[in-house]
Design an enzyme around this catalytic site. Structure first.
Site, PDB file in Angstrom:
ATOM      1  N   CYS B  86      40.643  42.890  45.025  1.00  0.00           N
ATOM      2  CA  CYS B  86      41.285  42.980  46.344  1.00  0.00           C
ATOM      3  C   CYS B  86      42.764  43.373  46.215  1.00  0.00           C
ATOM      4  O   CYS B  86      43.040  44.517  45.898  1.00  0.00           O
ATOM      5  CB  CYS B  86      41.080  41.684  47.116  1.00  0.00           C
ATOM      6  SG  CYS B  86      41.326  41.897  48.888  1.00  0.00           S
ATOM      7  N   HIS B 203      35.221  40.376  46.716  1.00  0.00           N
ATOM      8  CA  HIS B 203      35.680  39.198  45.961  1.00  0.00           C
ATOM      9  C   HIS B 203      34.538  38.561  45.170  1.00  0.00           C
ATOM     10  O   HIS B 203      33.865  37.659  45.688  1.00  0.00           O
ATOM     11  CB  HIS B 203      36.231  38.157  46.934  1.00  0.00           C
ATOM     12  CG  HIS B 203      37.577  38.478  47.466  1.00  0.00           C
ATOM     13  ND1 HIS B 203      38.741  38.113  46.822  1.00  0.00           N
ATOM     14  CD2 HIS B 203      37.963  39.127  48.583  1.00  0.00           C
ATOM     15  CE1 HIS B 203      39.785  38.529  47.518  1.00  0.00           C
ATOM     16  NE2 HIS B 203      39.344  39.150  48.597  1.00  0.00           N
ATOM     17  N   GLU B 205      34.750  36.432  42.871  1.00  0.00           N
ATOM     18  CA  GLU B 205      35.033  35.013  42.601  1.00  0.00           C
ATOM     19  C   GLU B 205      34.649  34.130  43.783  1.00  0.00           C
ATOM     20  O   GLU B 205      34.485  32.928  43.638  1.00  0.00           O
ATOM     21  CB  GLU B 205      36.519  34.832  42.226  1.00  0.00           C
ATOM     22  CG  GLU B 205      37.515  34.779  43.375  1.00  0.00           C
ATOM     23  CD  GLU B 205      37.812  36.143  44.015  1.00  0.00           C
ATOM     24  OE1 GLU B 205      37.078  37.119  43.771  1.00  0.00           O
ATOM     25  OE2 GLU B 205      38.791  36.209  44.789  1.00  0.00           O
TER      26      GLU B 205
END
EC number: 6.3.5.3
Lengths: 82, 231
Positions: B86, B203, B205
């Site tokens: 990002c 994302h 994560e």
């Protein structure tokens, strides 16, 4: 010598400008019909340089190294003595 | 094996990346404040998501000009792994780790939603545990995620199989309807010249544990770990 430098960063021709499109739409809602609208960013910088040429060169380097992204932006520089 | 997650002023996904690497994947990971520089050799570096320097000027522009990025570029040039997520993707593009730039979405609003991605390249150190063409679900959260590159750069990326992920629908169709931000050719994950850099707007994560609704992103980290172990 001190110089006042104006740097204008704008999107290269043909680049999509979503902000301009939104603003144009909002103006239209207010009754202002516009044929085209583009946005740009103005930086006004006071700096020290030996002459106008050096002031211009410093401003160009600022554009190349930070202020503009050459993939999408073009820039113009205006130099005036103080 | 040791990873570093860089922190810039305004990073806000740094601890999420740390958590996944350290607690979920079990890898020693340091949070590194940008002013401290890279004090040791790392196997992998994460440029996390967030809003470094308030996205002033352009997303990622100011973080890119901090001295620690010279360390990151040296690490990448030496073959070390760099993952930009990002805001980290925006920093990666601004740094020239990949060509092109991530700029304001076609509709200039912040988008935060789950999307589907198609894995275009499963031969990189970041995607080897996926299958080619696999459809995964991962969230995006950005206002400046539209990838723009010159026609020449796009041609080079496509010809060299450097597109890691594209936005798609749940059946894997890459089309305009499945493109949330107007990005070029639905591209949202780009590999560096030597495949040891990946920048991606989604994302992974935030999708690395089932409790979060999807663990489809975990294979990005697991692939990196497997690659490092194989070296």
């Amino acid at each position: 010598m001190k110089f006042n430098v104006k740097i204008t960063i704008s999107l290269k021709g043909g680049m999509l400008d979503p902000e301009a499109r939104a603003i144009q739409h909002a103006l239209s809602n207010l009754g202002f019909e516009t044929e085209s609208l583009s946005t740009a960013r103005l930086f006004e910088i006071a700096l020290e340089a030996a002459d106008e040429q050096e002031a211009n060169a410093k401003a160009a380097e600022m554009c190349e190294r930070l202020l503009a992204n050459p993939v999408i932006h073009s820039y113009t520089i205006e130099v005036a003595g103080q | 094996m040791r990873f570093a997650v860089l922190q810039f002023g305004g990073s806000n996904c740094d601890r999420d990346a740390l958590h996944v690497l350290q607690d979920v994947c079990g890898v020693d990971t340091d949070l590194v404040w940008y002013k401290d520089g890279l004090q040791r050799k790392y196997d992998g570096i994460i440029l996390p998501g967030g809003f470094s320097y308030g996205d002033y000027l352009r997303a990622g522009a100011i973080a890119t000009r901090t001295p620690v990025m010279k360390d990151v570029i040296r690490h990448a040039e030496a073959g070390g792994l760099v993952l930009g997520i990002c805001n980290g993707a925006q920093i990666g593009a601004e740094s020239g780790l990949i060509p092109g730039v991530f700029t304001i979405n076609e509709y200039p609003k912040f988008i935060c939603e789950d999307v589907y991605l198609r894995v275009e390249n499963n031969t990189s150190p970041f995607t080897s545990l996926y299958s080619e063409g696999e459809v995964i679900r991962i969230p995006i959260a950005h206002k400046e995620g539209r990838y723009v590159a010159s026609p020449e750069d796009l041609r080079v990326l496509l010809e060299n199989n450097r597109i890691a992920f594209r936005f798609c629908d749940e059946n894997g169709n890459v089309n305009q309807e499945s493109n949330p931000n107007g990005t070029a050719a639905n591209i949202t994950g780009v590999l560096g010249e030597n495949d040891n850099v990946l920048v991606m707007m989604p994302h992974p994560e935030r999708a690395s544990e089932d409790v979060l609704g999807s663990s489809d992103g975990k294979k990005v980290f697991d692939s990196m770990i497997a690659y490092i172990e194989s070296q």
